[in-house]
Design an enzyme around this catalytic site. Structure first.
Site, PDB file in Angstrom:
ATOM      1  CB  THR A 155      -0.912  -0.009   1.253  1.00 39.49           C
ATOM      2  OG1 THR A 155      -1.858  -1.047   1.083  1.00 39.49           O
ATOM      3  CG2 THR A 155      -1.655   1.294   1.434  1.00 39.49           C
ATOM      4  CB  THR A 177       0.534  -3.903   6.316  1.00 41.82           C
ATOM      5  OG1 THR A 177      -0.743  -3.887   5.667  1.00 41.82           O
ATOM      6  CG2 THR A 177       1.116  -2.512   6.339  1.00 41.82           C
ATOM      7  CG  ASP A 178      -2.586  -7.249   3.445  1.00 43.40           C
ATOM      8  OD1 ASP A 178      -2.868  -6.513   4.413  1.00 43.40           O
ATOM      9  OD2 ASP A 178      -3.157  -7.180   2.346  1.00 43.40           O
TER      10      ASP A 178
HETATM   11  N1  ASP Z   1      -2.683  -5.268   0.417  1.00 46.80           N
HETATM   12  C1  ASP Z   1      -1.603  -4.416   0.878  1.00 46.80           C
HETATM   13  C2  ASP Z   1      -0.325  -5.233   0.892  1.00 46.80           C
HETATM   14  O1  ASP Z   1      -0.118  -5.996   1.795  1.00 46.80           O
HETATM   15  C3  ASP Z   1      -1.915  -3.882   2.220  1.00 46.80           C
HETATM   16  C4  ASP Z   1      -0.889  -2.948   2.815  1.00 46.80           C
HETATM   17  O2  ASP Z   1       0.215  -2.806   2.377  1.00 46.80           O
HETATM   18  O3  ASP Z   1      -1.245  -2.304   3.835  1.00 46.80           O
HETATM   19  O4  ASP Z   1       0.446  -5.138  -0.018  1.00 46.80           O
END
Ligand code: ASP
Length: 333
Positions: free
Chosen positions: A14, A88-89
Site C-alpha cells: 500500500t 502490511t498484509d
Molecule cells: N494489500 C496491501 C499489501 O499488503 C496492504 C498494505 O500494504 O497495507 O500489499
C-alpha cells in the site's frame, strides 16, 4: 547528517500504491519516488535504492523472501543497514522468514509499510518511513525488525492485528524492541552481545501446511496432505491438544504422519500466551507422540517460516526437529 549508508529495498505494498483506472489500489510508486515524499530523510543519512518487486504483499512468498535475503547478502558489506518497504498484509511473515534466513545480523534490517497509500492526505507512510530510517541509523540498532506506528517490533514476535487502523502491528507476548515518542527513540531490548558472525540461508521449503482444527474435524485430511507437504502445524484449541482421545482417528493419523518422516507441530488458535500440551489429557496424548513438536509461545508466522527454513537445511527428521527447538531472535521464550 549521519555518515551512515542505508539501502532501501522496495517491494510494493500500500505504501507504494496508486489508484488504478478500475478504482482499486495497485503498487506503482518506485523506491526513488517514495523517498521524495519524505524530504527529511535526505538530512538523515545516505540512501541508495533498489526496486526489488512491485507487489501487493498478498503475492509475496518464499521465493521473494529468498530474493530479499540474497539482495541483502550481496550488499551486506556496503551498507550500515537495510530498510524494506513492504505491504502490511504479509509483512509479519517476511519479517519472521528473514529472521531465520539472516541470522545474527550485526546491522539492522528494518521492514516498514503503511495502512494508507503515501498519496493519501492522512497517510501513515511518511511517519513510518521516517521512523524506519531513524531506527536503522540509530546507535545500537539490531536484528530484523518491523517499524510501524511508532513501534519497533522484533521480526519473530510481530503480528498484523488490525486490518484497517494505523496501529496494525503488535509485539506478541514480548516487549517491543523500542518505541518512538515523537522523535525520541526509547529502547527496551538491547542488541545481543558476542554474536557469532552473520549467516545467510539460501532456501526455504514452502511445503508447510497449517491445519486449523474445528470441532468435529475428520482425520482424512492427513492422507490428502501427504503427497504435497513435509510439515503440518496443527492449530488446536486453548493450550492445545487433539480431539478424539488415545484411540481416536486424529491421533492415529498424526502418528502415521510422523512415522512417514514428516514434521508435525502442535500450536494454538489463541493469539496470546501459546500452547502447553502438558496440562490436559488431550494435550498429553499429542505431546507423547514420538517426534511431535510444540509451538509453545512462538507466533504462527514464526512457526511456519521456521519450519520452511528448517526443512531447507536438512531432510533428516531428527536434525530438523533439533533445529526447530533452537531459539532464534527470541522466537521461543
Ligand atoms: N494489500 C496491501 C499489501 O499488503 C496492504 C498494505 O500494504 O497495507 O500489499
Amino acid at each position: 547528517m549521519s555518515t551512515k549508508k542505508i539501502l532501501l529495498l522496495a517491494t510494493g505494498g500500500t505504501i507504494a500504491c496508486k489508484p488504478t483506472s478500475r478504482g482499486v489500489l495497485a503498487p506503482a510508486i518506485s523506491a526513488e519516488e517514495l523517498l521524495q515524499f519524505v524530504p527529511e530523510l535526505a538530512g538523515l543519512c545516505r540512501i541508495d535504492t533498489m526496486q526489488l518487486y512491485d507487489l501487493d504483499s498478498t503475492n509475496i512468498g518464499p521465493e521473494h523472501w529468498c530474493g530479499m535475503a540474497k539482495a541483502i547478502q550481496d550488499h551486506y558489506h556496503a551498507y550500515d543497514g537495510f530498510v524494506i518497504a513492504h505491504g502490511t498484509d504479509t509483512m509479519a511473515y517476511t519479517a519472521a522468514a528473514l529472521s531465520y534466513m539472516i541470522q545474527n545480523p550485526d546491522k539492522p534490517i528494518v521492514l516498514t509499510g503503511s495502512q494508507k497509500s503515501i498519496y493519501n492526505r492522512d497517510t501513515d507512510a511518511r511517519n513510518n518511513l521516517l521512523h524506519a530510517f531513524a531506527y536503522a541509523v540509530s546507535e545500537g540498532a539490531w536484528g530484523v525488525q518491523i517499524v510501524f506506528n511508532n513501534l519497533v517490533i522484533l521480526g519473530t514476535r510481530a503480528r498484523k492485528v488490525r486490518s484497517k487502523s494505523l496501529n496494525a502491528f503488535s509485539s506478541i507476548d514480548y516487549p517491543e524492541t523500542a518505541v518512538f515518542r515523537d522523535d525520541r527513540l526509547i529502547r527496551f531490548l538491547p542488541a545481543p552481545e558476542h554474536q557469532p558472525p552473520v549467516q545467510f540461508a539460501a532456501g526455504m521449503d514452502p511445503a508447510v501446511f497449517v491445519l486449523r482444527l474445528v470441532p468435529g474435524m475428520g482425520a482424512q485430511i492427513f492422507e490428502a496432505l501427504k503427497p504435497f507437504y513435509h510439515a503440518v502445524v496443527i492449530e488446536g484449541f486453548g493450550v492445545g491438544g487433539l480431539p478424539g482421545g488415545e484411540k481416536g482417528p486424529l491421533l492415529q493419523a498424526v502418528r502415521d504422519w510422523l512415522a512417514s518422516g514428516r514434521l508435525a507441530v502442535f500450536s494454538t488458535q489463541v493469539q496470546h500466551e501459546g500452547s502447553d500440551l502438558s496440562v490436559y489429557e488431550v494435550g498429553r496424548i499429542a505431546r507423547d507422540l514420538p517426534g511431535a513438536l510444540e509451538a509453545r509461545d512462538m507466533t504462527p508466522e514464526a512457526v511456519v517460516t521456521k519450519l520452511m527454513w528448517v526443512l531447507a537445511q536438512t531432510t533428516t527428521p531428527d536434525a530438523a526437529r533439533q533445529l526447530f527447538e533452537v531459539p532464534v531472535q527470541h522466537d521461543l521464550l
